[in-house]
Design a protein around this motif. Structure first.
Motif, short mmCIF file in Angstrom:
data_model
loop_
_atom_site.label_atom_id
_atom_site.label_comp_id
_atom_site.label_asym_id
_atom_site.label_seq_id
_atom_site.Cartn_x
_atom_site.Cartn_y
_atom_site.Cartn_z
N ILE A 3 61.58 31.56 37.64
CA ILE A 3 61.55 32.80 38.42
C ILE A 3 60.07 33.12 38.57
CG2 ILE A 3 62.15 35.24 38.53
CD1 ILE A 3 64.64 34.59 36.89
N GLU A 4 59.56 32.96 39.80
CA GLU A 4 58.13 33.07 40.08
C GLU A 4 57.81 34.41 40.74
OE1 GLU A 4 54.71 32.98 39.82
OE2 GLU A 4 55.19 30.88 39.46
N GLY A 5 57.39 35.38 39.91
CA GLY A 5 57.09 36.72 40.40
C GLY A 5 55.64 37.10 40.20
N ALA A 6 54.74 36.11 40.16
CA ALA A 6 53.32 36.39 39.94
C ALA A 6 52.73 37.14 41.13
CB ALA A 6 52.55 35.09 39.72
N GLY A 7 51.76 38.00 40.85
CA GLY A 7 51.09 38.75 41.91
C GLY A 7 50.15 37.86 42.71
N ALA A 8 49.82 38.31 43.90
CA ALA A 8 48.90 37.56 44.77
C ALA A 8 47.46 37.73 44.30
CB ALA A 8 49.03 38.06 46.21
N SER A 9 46.65 36.73 44.53
CA SER A 9 45.23 36.79 44.17
C SER A 9 44.49 37.71 45.14
CB SER A 9 44.60 35.39 44.21
OG SER A 9 45.16 34.60 43.20
N GLY A 10 43.45 38.35 44.63
CA GLY A 10 42.61 39.20 45.46
C GLY A 10 41.70 38.36 46.34
N GLU A 11 41.10 38.99 47.32
CA GLU A 11 40.24 38.27 48.26
C GLU A 11 38.78 38.33 47.82
OE1 GLU A 11 40.92 39.48 52.27
OE2 GLU A 11 43.08 39.48 52.00
N THR A 12 38.00 37.38 48.31
CA THR A 12 36.57 37.34 48.07
C THR A 12 35.89 38.31 49.02
OG1 THR A 12 36.73 35.03 47.40
CG2 THR A 12 34.56 35.81 48.11
N THR A 13 34.85 38.99 48.54
CA THR A 13 34.13 39.93 49.41
C THR A 13 32.96 39.25 50.09
OG1 THR A 13 32.85 40.67 47.51
CG2 THR A 13 34.78 41.95 48.06
N ALA A 14 32.47 39.88 51.16
CA ALA A 14 31.38 39.32 51.96
C ALA A 14 30.04 39.44 51.23
CB ALA A 14 31.30 40.05 53.29
N VAL A 15 29.09 38.59 51.58
CA VAL A 15 27.75 38.60 50.99
C VAL A 15 27.03 39.88 51.38
CG1 VAL A 15 25.53 37.40 50.97
CG2 VAL A 15 27.66 36.09 51.01
N SER A 16 26.30 40.46 50.45
CA SER A 16 25.57 41.70 50.70
C SER A 16 24.33 41.45 51.55
CB SER A 16 25.17 42.35 49.39
OG SER A 16 26.33 42.70 48.67
N ALA A 17 23.83 42.52 52.16
CA ALA A 17 22.69 42.42 53.08
C ALA A 17 21.38 42.17 52.33
CB ALA A 17 22.57 43.71 53.88
N LYS A 18 20.48 41.48 53.01
CA LYS A 18 19.14 41.21 52.50
C LYS A 18 18.29 42.48 52.69
CE LYS A 18 15.07 38.46 53.47
NZ LYS A 18 14.43 37.49 54.31
N ALA A 19 17.37 42.70 51.78
CA ALA A 19 16.48 43.86 51.88
C ALA A 19 15.41 43.62 52.94
CB ALA A 19 15.82 44.13 50.54
N GLN A 20 14.84 44.72 53.41
CA GLN A 20 13.74 44.62 54.37
C GLN A 20 12.47 44.25 53.62
OE1 GLN A 20 13.37 47.38 57.39
NE2 GLN A 20 15.56 47.61 57.70
N SER A 21 11.61 43.54 54.28
CA SER A 21 10.32 43.14 53.68
C SER A 21 9.43 44.37 53.55
CB SER A 21 9.62 42.11 54.55
OG SER A 21 10.39 40.95 54.62
N ASN A 69 49.82 43.31 41.32
CA ASN A 69 50.72 43.24 40.17
C ASN A 69 51.81 42.21 40.42
OD1 ASN A 69 49.39 45.34 38.82
ND2 ASN A 69 50.68 46.89 39.79
N GLY A 70 52.32 41.65 39.33
CA GLY A 70 53.48 40.78 39.44
C GLY A 70 54.73 41.61 39.68
N LEU A 83 61.76 29.84 32.81
CA LEU A 83 60.44 30.44 32.73
C LEU A 83 60.40 31.58 33.74
CD1 LEU A 83 57.45 30.47 31.79
CD2 LEU A 83 56.97 28.92 33.67
N ILE A 84 59.97 32.76 33.26
CA ILE A 84 59.82 33.92 34.14
C ILE A 84 58.34 34.27 34.15
CG2 ILE A 84 60.43 36.32 34.56
CD1 ILE A 84 63.03 35.78 32.96
N ASN A 85 57.70 34.12 35.31
CA ASN A 85 56.27 34.39 35.45
C ASN A 85 56.08 35.66 36.27
OD1 ASN A 85 53.52 34.44 35.79
ND2 ASN A 85 53.40 32.56 36.96
N THR A 86 55.57 36.71 35.62
CA THR A 86 55.30 37.97 36.32
C THR A 86 53.85 38.40 36.12
OG1 THR A 86 56.01 39.30 34.43
CG2 THR A 86 57.69 38.74 36.08
N SER A 87 52.98 37.44 35.91
CA SER A 87 51.57 37.76 35.68
C SER A 87 50.95 38.35 36.94
CB SER A 87 50.80 36.50 35.27
OG SER A 87 50.89 35.51 36.28
N GLY A 88 49.93 39.18 36.73
CA GLY A 88 49.20 39.75 37.86
C GLY A 88 48.35 38.69 38.53
#
Length: 144
Positions: free
Chosen positions: A70-88, A109-110, A126-131
């Motif tokens: 029984i597969e009730g695991a939660g979905a993985s989160g997404e990767t965030t975008a790269v942050s901006a470069k500073a001004q010189s 959540n699972g 096997l019951i998988n409910t992990s996040g």
């Protein structure tokens, strides 16, 4: 291949049977089931459709084979975008610090599972409910 033998409508099922080696996906309108009979054959798999947060099953009679998942695991989160470069900085001054990297998106959540079943036989299950795993955070921006 997905198959299962069902009788009556999803809310008032009397029998849920997932044959040997088959996969059954629980729909949003099947989060609470009251059954006369639950049969999960050897190698049967139960998965959950998007939007299913819980699964409560009450069955008078349950036959569960070997290697059932029984597969009730939660979905993985997404990767965030790269942050901006500073001004010189201007000549003869230090450049500015780059922006901090953003945290990754949390995993979900699972599925919450509650089984109230009258066991006739039980192989192994096997019951998988992990996040879900959190997403990868963004790399900080380069300094100026």
């Amino acid at each position: 291949m997905t198959s299962a033998l069902l009788s009556a409508s999803a809310w008032s099922l009397t029998t849920l049977e997932v044959p040997t080696g088959e996969t059954y996906t629980v729909a949003v309108d099947q989060q609470r089931l009251s059954l006369t009979s639950l049969t999960l054959g050897d190698g049967a798999r139960i998965r959950f459709a998007d939007g299913v947060s819980q699964w409560q099953v009450r069955a008078d009679r349950a036959v569960i084979g070997s290697d059932v998942l029984i597969e009730g695991a939660g979905a993985s989160g997404e990767t965030t975008a790269v942050s901006a470069k500073a001004q010189s900085g201007s000549s003869c001054k230090d450049g500015l610090a780059g922006e901090n990297g953003a945290k990754g998106i949390d995993g979900s959540n699972g599925v919450s599972i509650r089984l109230q079943i009258g066991l006739v036989s039980l192989g192994d299950m096997l019951i998988n409910t992990s996040g879900g795993h959190g997403g990868i955070g963004a790399q900080g921006g380069n300094g100026g």
